[in-house]
Enzyme design. Structure first.
Site, PDB file in Angstrom:
ATOM      1  N   GLU A 115      -8.195  -5.294   5.108  1.00  0.00           N
ATOM      2  CA  GLU A 115      -8.072  -5.006   3.682  1.00  0.00           C
ATOM      3  C   GLU A 115      -6.925  -5.784   3.043  1.00  0.00           C
ATOM      4  OE1 GLU A 115      -8.984  -0.455   3.246  1.00  0.00           O
ATOM      5  OE2 GLU A 115      -8.518  -0.937   5.319  1.00  0.00           O
TER       6      GLU A 115
ATOM      7  N   ARG B 112     -11.403  15.737   8.388  1.00  0.00           N
ATOM      8  CA  ARG B 112     -12.241  16.165   7.256  1.00  0.00           C
ATOM      9  C   ARG B 112     -13.648  16.506   7.738  1.00  0.00           C
ATOM     10  NH1 ARG B 112     -10.908  10.905   4.115  1.00  0.00           N
ATOM     11  NH2 ARG B 112      -8.675  11.152   3.868  1.00  0.00           N
TER      12      ARG B 112
ATOM     13  N   ASN C  36       0.887  -1.170   0.000  1.00  0.00           N
ATOM     14  CA  ASN C  36       0.000   0.000   0.000  1.00  0.00           C
ATOM     15  C   ASN C  36       0.923   1.218   0.000  1.00  0.00           C
ATOM     16  OD1 ASN C  36      -1.706   2.082   0.583  1.00  0.00           O
ATOM     17  ND2 ASN C  36      -2.647   1.133   2.371  1.00  0.00           N
TER      18      ASN C  36
ATOM     19  N   ARG D 217      -2.689  -2.086  -3.284  1.00  0.00           N
ATOM     20  CA  ARG D 217      -3.872  -1.258  -3.075  1.00  0.00           C
ATOM     21  C   ARG D 217      -3.743  -0.072  -4.026  1.00  0.00           C
ATOM     22  NH1 ARG D 217      -4.827   3.408   1.082  1.00  0.00           N
ATOM     23  NH2 ARG D 217      -7.031   3.752   0.720  1.00  0.00           N
TER      24      ARG D 217
ATOM     25  N   HIS E 165     -12.770   3.254   0.443  1.00  0.00           N
ATOM     26  CA  HIS E 165     -12.799   2.220   1.487  1.00  0.00           C
ATOM     27  C   HIS E 165     -13.514   0.959   0.977  1.00  0.00           C
ATOM     28  CE1 HIS E 165     -12.681   5.357   5.009  1.00  0.00           C
ATOM     29  NE2 HIS E 165     -11.457   4.961   4.707  1.00  0.00           N
TER      30      HIS E 165
END
Ligand code: ADP
Length: 417
Positions: free
Chosen positions: A396, A250, A7, A99, A189
């Site tokens: 993941e 965020r 990743n 990823r 996601h």
């Protein structure tokens, strides 16, 4: 087969080495040998690694770019230092799974990487200018170091949400803008939502088509997904990961007119406002203290800090609204599933989110809720709840490794979750 999962971010790289294949997948017997990360690539990088069943190790090394970082990982995995019985030489790594953040509308599932796929990922740079170039660098570095013969697979954050219907993915902008720029909800996601939906099915022993759930990935970034008949039919992140839930830094949803108004009032450029919304808002912005939920909970508990409490309340309220919206969008659901650092570890946040949803038939079982932390999975609602609640830790990397094994074995991933 031994699969290296990568990743790659701009200055950070996370990696895992996982052994899996079609037999191991069907027996749920995959093995994770090591996990680790390299931070501050470009200078004196910090390497953290953890061999299965061992303590975390830290070291530093000057690593100037992604290629140097991938090279470092490969050498280390094959070295006596790592001491992996399964990996003695580079030939003992059989495939690499990456990823990749943005697959646009091209990639609806994971794919073996060839020239056309590389071009497709490049074409999506416009949509993810910070992430896709870093992902590409990782792919090219691995290709150079392992040779073009080694299978590499791209697993996209956006792919799972490619089943959204037009009504869910279109913004009500002039339609030609969608055609011209592909402005739409992509969602992110996806690998996490897909993984927890899959685990839920396994836990409940049900078919994919019978899976009707709302998944809540609550980490630093947060998103919700409405999963009907096994497919994602709506999700809270949009064209970028800024939309939707309140996150660590965020803002999530807001009136777009605020951007221009704020720019004028504060003398900021559009880019500066975007940075404010991405980096200085959310839990951090409201509390004025931190983006870290654990610290906020401590602050609220120990000092009864008003803005810490407010940030937590706002965070939970937004999630509750999304649960309501998705239940309406999907004509009801069987369960709400919590995952991500906050979702997996905080009984308190889960309680606040579910408070007031009793009328829907969602009743948390206090004991079960308190017991599901630190990577444990299971139901947290009472047995007679009409709408169940679960905690399922996400993984993941495991899904990336499994998709890599499936792609290498030539299994079609079109209908898989
Ligand atoms: P990322 O999105 O970067 O993968 P994680 O999924 O690890 O992040 O989630 C990080 C968030 O999880 C942080 O806000 C952290 O405070 C929160 N978290 C981790 N453990 C706990 C806990 N025990 N209680 C509350 N929040 C927690």
């Amino acid at each position: 087969m031994n699969i290296l999962v990568l990743n790659c971010g701009s200055a950070t790289l996370k990696f895992q080495l996982i052994a899996t294949d079609l037999d191991l997948i069907s027996q749920n017997a995959d093995r994770r040998f090591v996990r680790g990360s390299i931070e501050r690539i470009g200078g004196e990088a910090i390497i953290t690694s953890q061999l299965e069943g061992h303590a975390v190790q830290r070291s530093t090394a000057p690593l100037r770019d992604t290629r140097a970082a991938v090279d470092f990982i490969i050498r280390w995995l094959c070295s006596p230092d790592a001491n992996l019985a399964e990996v003695r030489a580079i030939a003992d790594i059989h495939a690499v799974g990456h990823r990749v953040v943005h697959g646009g509308e091209f990639f609806k599932h994971s794919v073996l990487i060839d020239e056309e796929v590389l071009r497709g990922i490049e074409d999506c740079i416009d949509l993810a200018p910070l992430h896709n170039p870093a992902n590409l660098k990782g792919i090219l570095a691995a290709r150079e170091l392992f040779g073009v013969g080694l299978p590499q697979v791209a697993v996209f954050d956006t792919a799972f949400h490619q089943t959204l219907p037009e009504t869910a993915y279109l913004y009500a902008l002039p339609y030609p803008l969608y055609r011209r720029y592909r402005i739409r909800r992509y969602g992110f996601h996806g690998t996490s939502h897909r993984y927890v939906a899959y685990r839920y099915r396994q836990l409940c022993n049900m078919e994919r088509v019978a899976t009707n759930i709302i998944t809540l990935h609550l980490g630093n970034g947060c998103s919700a997904a409405a999963i009907r008949a096994g497919n994602s039919i709506d999700t809270s992140m949009g064209f970028t990961p800024l939309e939707g839930l309140v996150m660590g830094t965020r803002s999530g949803d807001l009136d777009p007119a605020i951007v221009d108004w704020l720019a004028a009032k504060e003398g900021l450029s559009a880019r500066e406002v975007e940075t404010l919304l991405n980096k200085q808002s959310g839990l951090l912005g409201i509390s004025g203290l931190t983006n870290d939920m654990r610290d906020l909970l401590d602050e609220a508990r120990e000092n009864n800090d008003r803005r810490a409490r407010l940030a937590i309340e706002l965070f939970c309220y937004r999630i509750r609204k999304y649960i309501g919206a998705y239940l309406a969008a999907m004509n009801g659901a069987d369960a709400v599933v919590f995952t991500g650092g906050i979702g997996e570890n905080s009984p308190e946040v889960r309680t606040t989110i579910c408070a007031g949803l009793e009328w829907l038939g969602l009743h948390l079982d206090a004991e079960r809720n308190a017991a599901q932390t630190n990577g444990r999975e299971g139901v947290i609602s009472t047995t007679d709840s009409h709408l169940a609640a679960y905690v399922i830790p996400t993984d993941e990397e495991l899904l990336i490794a499994r998709d890599t094994a499936r792609c290498v074995a030539g299994v079609s991933l079109e209908r898989r979750s």
